[in-house]
Design a protein around this motif. Structure first.
Motif, PDB file in Angstrom:
ATOM      1  N   ASP A   9     -39.970 -37.325 -46.525  1.00  0.00           N
ATOM      2  CA  ASP A   9     -40.288 -38.701 -47.195  1.00  0.00           C
ATOM      3  C   ASP A   9     -40.728 -38.383 -48.607  1.00  0.00           C
ATOM      4  O   ASP A   9     -40.617 -38.986 -49.430  1.00  0.00           O
ATOM      5  CB  ASP A   9     -41.309 -39.472 -46.214  1.00  0.00           C
ATOM      6  CG  ASP A   9     -40.478 -40.043 -45.150  1.00  0.00           C
ATOM      7  OD1 ASP A   9     -39.530 -39.842 -44.916  1.00  0.00           O
ATOM      8  OD2 ASP A   9     -41.415 -40.350 -44.155  1.00  0.00           O
ATOM      9  N   LEU A  10     -41.646 -37.294 -48.642  1.00  0.00           N
ATOM     10  CA  LEU A  10     -42.633 -37.059 -49.866  1.00  0.00           C
ATOM     11  C   LEU A  10     -41.478 -36.519 -50.890  1.00  0.00           C
ATOM     12  O   LEU A  10     -41.463 -37.008 -52.137  1.00  0.00           O
ATOM     13  CB  LEU A  10     -43.562 -35.943 -49.801  1.00  0.00           C
ATOM     14  CG  LEU A  10     -44.365 -35.482 -51.207  1.00  0.00           C
ATOM     15  CD1 LEU A  10     -45.127 -36.626 -51.557  1.00  0.00           C
ATOM     16  CD2 LEU A  10     -45.379 -34.447 -50.625  1.00  0.00           C
ATOM     17  N   ALA A  37     -29.616 -41.709 -55.342  1.00  0.00           N
ATOM     18  CA  ALA A  37     -28.876 -41.384 -54.373  1.00  0.00           C
ATOM     19  C   ALA A  37     -29.174 -40.325 -53.337  1.00  0.00           C
ATOM     20  O   ALA A  37     -29.055 -40.564 -51.961  1.00  0.00           O
ATOM     21  CB  ALA A  37     -27.321 -40.961 -54.606  1.00  0.00           C
ATOM     22  N   VAL A  38     -29.447 -39.155 -53.964  1.00  0.00           N
ATOM     23  CA  VAL A  38     -30.052 -38.191 -52.884  1.00  0.00           C
ATOM     24  C   VAL A  38     -31.252 -38.527 -52.131  1.00  0.00           C
ATOM     25  O   VAL A  38     -31.437 -38.221 -51.209  1.00  0.00           O
ATOM     26  CB  VAL A  38     -30.352 -36.816 -53.966  1.00  0.00           C
ATOM     27  CG1 VAL A  38     -30.791 -35.845 -52.937  1.00  0.00           C
ATOM     28  CG2 VAL A  38     -29.037 -36.454 -54.381  1.00  0.00           C
ATOM     29  N   VAL A  44     -32.948 -41.414 -45.253  1.00  0.00           N
ATOM     30  CA  VAL A  44     -31.875 -41.759 -43.994  1.00  0.00           C
ATOM     31  C   VAL A  44     -32.112 -40.566 -42.989  1.00  0.00           C
ATOM     32  O   VAL A  44     -32.467 -40.835 -41.753  1.00  0.00           O
ATOM     33  CB  VAL A  44     -30.424 -42.166 -44.401  1.00  0.00           C
ATOM     34  CG1 VAL A  44     -29.686 -42.216 -42.990  1.00  0.00           C
ATOM     35  CG2 VAL A  44     -30.460 -43.205 -45.114  1.00  0.00           C
ATOM     36  N   ILE A  45     -31.900 -39.242 -43.591  1.00  0.00           N
ATOM     37  CA  ILE A  45     -31.958 -38.267 -42.662  1.00  0.00           C
ATOM     38  C   ILE A  45     -33.558 -38.114 -41.919  1.00  0.00           C
ATOM     39  O   ILE A  45     -33.836 -37.805 -40.956  1.00  0.00           O
ATOM     40  CB  ILE A  45     -31.805 -36.866 -43.514  1.00  0.00           C
ATOM     41  CG1 ILE A  45     -30.237 -36.870 -44.023  1.00  0.00           C
ATOM     42  CG2 ILE A  45     -31.973 -35.754 -42.781  1.00  0.00           C
ATOM     43  CD1 ILE A  45     -30.012 -35.705 -44.857  1.00  0.00           C
ATOM     44  N   GLY A  46     -34.528 -38.534 -42.769  1.00  0.00           N
ATOM     45  CA  GLY A  46     -35.835 -38.374 -42.412  1.00  0.00           C
ATOM     46  C   GLY A  46     -35.950 -39.327 -41.233  1.00  0.00           C
ATOM     47  O   GLY A  46     -36.820 -39.138 -40.508  1.00  0.00           O
ATOM     48  N   LEU A  47     -35.548 -40.545 -41.501  1.00  0.00           N
ATOM     49  CA  LEU A  47     -35.801 -41.761 -40.576  1.00  0.00           C
ATOM     50  C   LEU A  47     -35.015 -41.310 -39.000  1.00  0.00           C
ATOM     51  O   LEU A  47     -35.641 -41.338 -37.613  1.00  0.00           O
ATOM     52  CB  LEU A  47     -34.974 -42.859 -40.888  1.00  0.00           C
ATOM     53  CG  LEU A  47     -35.174 -44.061 -39.959  1.00  0.00           C
ATOM     54  CD1 LEU A  47     -36.480 -44.523 -39.918  1.00  0.00           C
ATOM     55  CD2 LEU A  47     -34.283 -45.281 -40.513  1.00  0.00           C
ATOM     56  N   GLY A  68     -22.356 -47.798 -38.738  1.00  0.00           N
ATOM     57  CA  GLY A  68     -22.927 -48.788 -39.578  1.00  0.00           C
ATOM     58  C   GLY A  68     -22.786 -47.936 -41.079  1.00  0.00           C
ATOM     59  O   GLY A  68     -22.404 -48.430 -41.955  1.00  0.00           O
ATOM     60  N   THR A  69     -23.358 -46.672 -40.909  1.00  0.00           N
ATOM     61  CA  THR A  69     -23.147 -45.683 -42.114  1.00  0.00           C
ATOM     62  C   THR A  69     -21.758 -45.495 -42.678  1.00  0.00           C
ATOM     63  O   THR A  69     -21.547 -45.738 -43.960  1.00  0.00           O
ATOM     64  CB  THR A  69     -23.652 -44.371 -41.901  1.00  0.00           C
ATOM     65  OG1 THR A  69     -25.113 -44.499 -41.260  1.00  0.00           O
ATOM     66  CG2 THR A  69     -23.802 -43.618 -43.111  1.00  0.00           C
TER      67      THR A  69
END
Length: 473
Positions: A9-10, A37-38, A44-47, A68-69
């Protein structure tokens, strides 16, 4: 696992902040967009990583997320490839609407399925209310804005009267009552929830529908800010610090952009939202008029003047984008540069339909970044310029903004093209710009009109320059 999620997230927040900062300059805009974009991909990966520990997170949830993605990614890729530059504002409006709908759906999920998200507190309930209210307004308002810019929707006559203000006030009161009821019930009142969704959705339509097409880019920018606010509120609902920070940055950036556009058009945000179209106000004030002293010339005359010039400034406008003439223009300027003629491009803050519209259009034709000059930089250079070529621009080069206190444009920052030795204006006809008033530039002694489609005129101009031997070594 929790430490990894915080770290991702950071990094995502830092990349997003760098991306937004990089968008302020043409040279770094493309790489900045890639950074953003990155950042979103990392988010999304963190979520997904954070939800791996949830007992209810099973294979079915993964299937929905992947589906959905894939669907969203394919639609986004197709849109990016097929949408022309002239339709970019409509595309931005649609994306804003999608952002608002996403926040609305998250808030609805939290309210309708208690226990699935971070709920139960006063902050969560208030966040749900804000996310539903702002998300619904953003979605319906953005769809209306897109439809109006596309020409699919027009303003009903009654929407131009004061009745619309009464209707919008009534809808706002209903939203307030529903919000209070929803907070008082700790988010459990579904009747209040759906009433808030419907009333705020209608309010978004009621506020956006009367606004004229010329002011719509300002509204789109404001709706972009709204989508950020809705996302930040959704972040409080789901307990995502990343979403809160990202939404706040988008909201602030959208608000700043809205103010920049209002300043560039000499309009206040209040007058845009509640005063109707600028064209209507200018007509009422008698800003129109007939042209009585127009000088037109042929493409051949324009080419002869350009051949003898030492310094040329190009002023691109929406007409250039509509004609898709940026590549032909680049060929013309290459010929001039090869002949030792200095060429620069004057970029007005609201040229085209959105800030940066002309920058992106010209970058697509490989115009060097250093030749793109903002209004404050280029204005002092016009007196020392031999030829100015205005391509489809109108109000942003109107001297009335500085000479006529009674003009609706008075006080609007404009390009001082009239100070150049010779001005050529390429237009299809004598139609007015968004202000609906005549352009005094067209009647000046050093101005000549070259009538025709920008792409055809530039193509003919390129042919004439080649015949004259301009640019040949």
């Amino acid at each position: 696992m929790e430490f990894l999620n915080y770290a991702i997230d950071l990094v995502a927040v830092l990349l997003l902040a760098l991306g937004i900062k990089g968008l302020s300059k043409v040279r770094s805009a493309r790489s900045a967009n890639q950074l953003a974009a990155v950042a979103m991909a990392l988010a999304v990966i963190g979520l997904l990583i954070s939800y791996l520990g949830f007992p209810s997170f099973d294979g079915q949830a993964w299937a929905w997320i992947i589906a959905g993605t894939v669907v969203g990614g394919v639609l986004g890729a197709i849109t990016a490839q097929r949408v022309p530059m002239t339709s970019m504002p409509e595309t931005v409006a649609l994306f804003n609407g999608c952002g608002g709908m996403s926040s609305l759906l998250v808030a609805l999920a939290a309210a309708l399925f208690p226990g699935t998200l971070d709920d139960g507190t006063l902050v969560a309930v208030v966040s749900i209310v804000i996310s539903v209210f702002v998300g619904s307004i953003t979605f319906t308002g953005s769809i209306v804005a897109m439809a109006k810019l596309q020409g699919w929707l027009s303003t009903p006559p009654w929407m131009q009267s004061k009745i619309r203000h009464l209707v919008n006030i009534a809808l706002a009161v209903v939203c307030l009552v529903a919000a209070i009821k929803l907070i008082a019930s700790d988010g459990s009142s579904q009747a209040a929830l759906w009433l808030l969704v419907i009333a705020s959705g209608l309010l978004g339509i009621g506020v956006t529908l009367p606004i004229g097409g010329a002011d719509m880019p300002v509204v789109i920018s404001l709706l972009n800010s709204y989508s950020g606010v809705a996302a930040a509120a959704a972040g409080f609902v789901v307990g995502s610090q990343l979403l809160i920070v990202a939404g706040a940055m988008v909201g602030a950036a959208g608000l700043i952009l809205t103010q920049v556009m209002c300043n560039g058009m000499n309009r206040s945000l209040v007058s845009v939202l509640f005063g109707g179209a600028l064209g209507a106000s200018s007509t009422a004030s008698g800003g129109g008029g007939e042209y009585t002293n127009i000088t037109s010339c042929s493409v051949e005359e324009c080419a002869l003047t350009l051949e003898a010039a030492e310094r040329v400034i190009i002023v691109p406008g929406y007409g250039l984008a509509v004609a898709q003439a940026q590549h032909t223009l680049r060929e013309v300027t290459r010929s001039l540069e090869a002949a030792g003629i200095e060429v620069a491009y004057a970029i007005h803050p609201v040229a085209g339909r959105m800030p940066g519209h002309m920058n992106v259009l010209l970058a697509e034709a490989d115009v060097p970044y250093e030749q793109l000059k903002e209004m404050d930089v280029i204005n002092p250079e016009f007196p020392a310029t031999d030829v100015v070529l205005v391509l489809g621009a109108n109000d942003v080069v109107n001297p009335q903004a500085k000479t006529d206190p009674n003009s609706p444009l008075y006080g609007m920052p404009v390009l001082d093209v009239q100070q150049a030795q010779t001005v050529f204006v390429v237009k299809r006809g004598m139609s007015a710009g968004y202000s609906g008033i005549k352009n005094d530039l067209f009647e000046l002694g050093n101005t000549s009109m070259v009538f025709g489609d920008a792409k055809k005129v530039l193509g003919d101009l390129l042919g004439e320059l080649k015949e004259l031997g301009v640019g040949k070594k």
